[in-house]
Design a protein around this motif. Structure first.
Motif, short mmCIF file in Angstrom:
data_model
loop_
_atom_site.label_atom_id
_atom_site.label_comp_id
_atom_site.label_asym_id
_atom_site.label_seq_id
_atom_site.Cartn_x
_atom_site.Cartn_y
_atom_site.Cartn_z
N PHE A 183 0.81 -1.22 0.00
CA PHE A 183 0.00 0.00 0.00
C PHE A 183 0.84 1.26 0.00
CE2 PHE A 183 -3.81 2.31 0.62
CZ PHE A 183 -3.63 3.24 1.64
N SER A 184 1.87 1.30 0.80
CA SER A 184 2.65 2.52 0.98
C SER A 184 3.43 2.93 -0.26
CB SER A 184 3.61 2.36 2.16
OG SER A 184 4.50 1.30 1.92
N MET A 185 3.51 2.07 -1.24
CA MET A 185 4.27 2.39 -2.45
C MET A 185 3.45 3.18 -3.47
SD MET A 185 6.35 -1.14 -3.15
CE MET A 185 7.05 -0.46 -4.67
N TYR A 186 2.17 3.35 -3.21
CA TYR A 186 1.30 3.90 -4.25
C TYR A 186 0.53 5.13 -3.80
CZ TYR A 186 2.46 -0.42 -6.50
OH TYR A 186 3.17 -1.44 -7.07
N THR A 187 0.39 6.01 -4.74
CA THR A 187 -0.46 7.17 -4.57
C THR A 187 -1.92 6.73 -4.50
OG1 THR A 187 1.05 8.66 -5.71
CG2 THR A 187 -1.29 9.24 -5.77
N MET A 188 -2.66 7.40 -3.63
CA MET A 188 -4.10 7.12 -3.49
C MET A 188 -4.87 8.41 -3.76
SD MET A 188 -4.27 3.92 -2.72
CE MET A 188 -6.02 3.81 -2.32
N ALA A 189 -6.03 8.26 -4.35
CA ALA A 189 -6.81 9.44 -4.71
C ALA A 189 -8.30 9.17 -4.55
CB ALA A 189 -6.51 9.85 -6.14
N TRP A 190 -9.03 10.27 -4.44
CA TRP A 190 -10.49 10.22 -4.46
C TRP A 190 -10.98 11.01 -5.67
CZ3 TRP A 190 -13.44 7.29 -1.29
CH2 TRP A 190 -12.87 6.81 -0.11
N PHE A 191 -11.96 10.44 -6.32
CA PHE A 191 -12.66 11.08 -7.41
C PHE A 191 -14.15 11.02 -7.11
CE2 PHE A 191 -9.29 11.39 -10.64
CZ PHE A 191 -8.31 10.59 -10.06
N ARG A 192 -14.93 11.79 -7.84
CA ARG A 192 -16.38 11.71 -7.67
C ARG A 192 -17.08 11.90 -9.01
NH1 ARG A 192 -17.43 17.27 -4.15
NH2 ARG A 192 -17.03 18.79 -5.83
N GLN A 193 -18.28 11.34 -9.07
CA GLN A 193 -19.06 11.45 -10.30
C GLN A 193 -20.51 11.71 -9.93
OE1 GLN A 193 -18.62 8.11 -12.96
NE2 GLN A 193 -19.32 9.32 -14.70
N ALA A 194 -20.98 12.88 -10.32
CA ALA A 194 -22.38 13.24 -10.11
C ALA A 194 -23.22 12.70 -11.26
CB ALA A 194 -22.51 14.75 -10.00
N PRO A 195 -24.51 12.53 -11.06
CA PRO A 195 -25.35 11.99 -12.13
C PRO A 195 -25.26 12.82 -13.40
CG PRO A 195 -26.54 12.02 -10.06
CD PRO A 195 -25.25 12.74 -9.82
N GLY A 196 -25.00 12.15 -14.51
CA GLY A 196 -24.94 12.83 -15.80
C GLY A 196 -23.68 13.61 -16.05
N LYS A 197 -22.70 13.49 -15.16
CA LYS A 197 -21.46 14.24 -15.31
C LYS A 197 -20.26 13.31 -15.38
CE LYS A 197 -23.09 18.49 -13.16
NZ LYS A 197 -22.77 19.59 -12.19
N GLU A 198 -19.13 13.89 -15.77
CA GLU A 198 -17.90 13.11 -15.85
C GLU A 198 -17.32 12.89 -14.44
OE1 GLU A 198 -16.28 14.49 -20.26
OE2 GLU A 198 -15.20 15.10 -18.45
N THR A 226 -22.89 16.20 -3.79
CA THR A 226 -23.59 14.94 -4.00
C THR A 226 -23.01 14.21 -5.21
OG1 THR A 226 -25.65 15.71 -3.00
CG2 THR A 226 -25.82 13.92 -4.60
N ALA A 227 -22.59 12.97 -5.00
CA ALA A 227 -21.96 12.19 -6.06
C ALA A 227 -21.63 10.80 -5.53
CB ALA A 227 -20.67 12.86 -6.54
N VAL A 228 -21.25 9.93 -6.45
CA VAL A 228 -20.61 8.69 -6.06
C VAL A 228 -19.12 8.98 -5.95
CG1 VAL A 228 -20.10 6.31 -6.69
CG2 VAL A 228 -22.36 7.28 -7.19
N TYR A 229 -18.54 8.61 -4.83
CA TYR A 229 -17.13 8.87 -4.57
C TYR A 229 -16.34 7.57 -4.76
CZ TYR A 229 -18.01 13.55 -2.90
OH TYR A 229 -18.36 14.88 -2.82
N TYR A 230 -15.29 7.69 -5.55
CA TYR A 230 -14.46 6.54 -5.89
C TYR A 230 -13.05 6.71 -5.34
CZ TYR A 230 -18.05 5.53 -9.37
OH TYR A 230 -19.23 5.25 -10.02
N CYS A 231 -12.54 5.65 -4.82
CA CYS A 231 -11.15 5.56 -4.39
C CYS A 231 -10.34 4.97 -5.54
CB CYS A 231 -11.11 4.63 -3.17
SG CYS A 231 -9.50 4.13 -2.61
N ALA A 232 -9.11 5.43 -5.71
CA ALA A 232 -8.27 4.92 -6.77
C ALA A 232 -6.83 4.82 -6.30
CB ALA A 232 -8.36 5.81 -8.00
#
Length: 123
Positions: free
Chosen positions: A29-44, A91-97
């Motif tokens: 785990f410690s070797m990698y960058t982690m990020a959060w993204f989000r996607q609202a309905p009808g949006k990128e 308001t959105a779906v939040y994704y971990c990456a």
């Protein structure tokens, strides 16, 4: 096989707070960058926040700067997103990456994605 599992989403009133968690497994785990993204309905899907493998570097989207905080616990293989002063537009779906630090082109650096957790902010 890398797995990312988000949790902590839900319904909250405007001005409230939530903390999202993302548990990772499958590689160091410690070797990698982690990020959060989000996607609202009808949006990128949009970038929200990123943290380097050591946790020493972070970067935020302007829309969340000062309200959201990303952090990680490498001993627990978990990344967090503390969200304060929430707004209906959050308001959105939040994704971990998980992936690499790719400054200002964050989505390109991500290799693995979770399935997302829904955050709904009511006005």
């Amino acid at each position: 096989q890398v797995q990312l599992v988000e949790s902590g989403g839900g319904l909250v009133q405007a001005g409230g707070s939530l903390r999202l968690s993302c548990a990772a497994s499958g590689r160091t785990f410690s070797m990698y960058t982690m990020a959060w993204f989000r996607q609202a309905p009808g949006k990128e899907r949009d970038f929200v926040a990123v943290v380097s493998g050591s946790g020493s570097r972070t970067y935020y989207a302007d829309s969340v700067k000062g309200r959201f905080t990303i952090s990680r616990d490498n001993a627990k293989n978990t990344v967090y997103l503390q969200m304060n002063s929430l707004k209906p537009e959050d308001t959105a779906v939040y994704y971990c990456a998980q992936g690499s630090w790719y400054f200002m082109n964050w989505i390109r650096g991500m290799e693995y994605w979770g399935k997302g957790t829904l955050v709904t902010v009511s006005s």
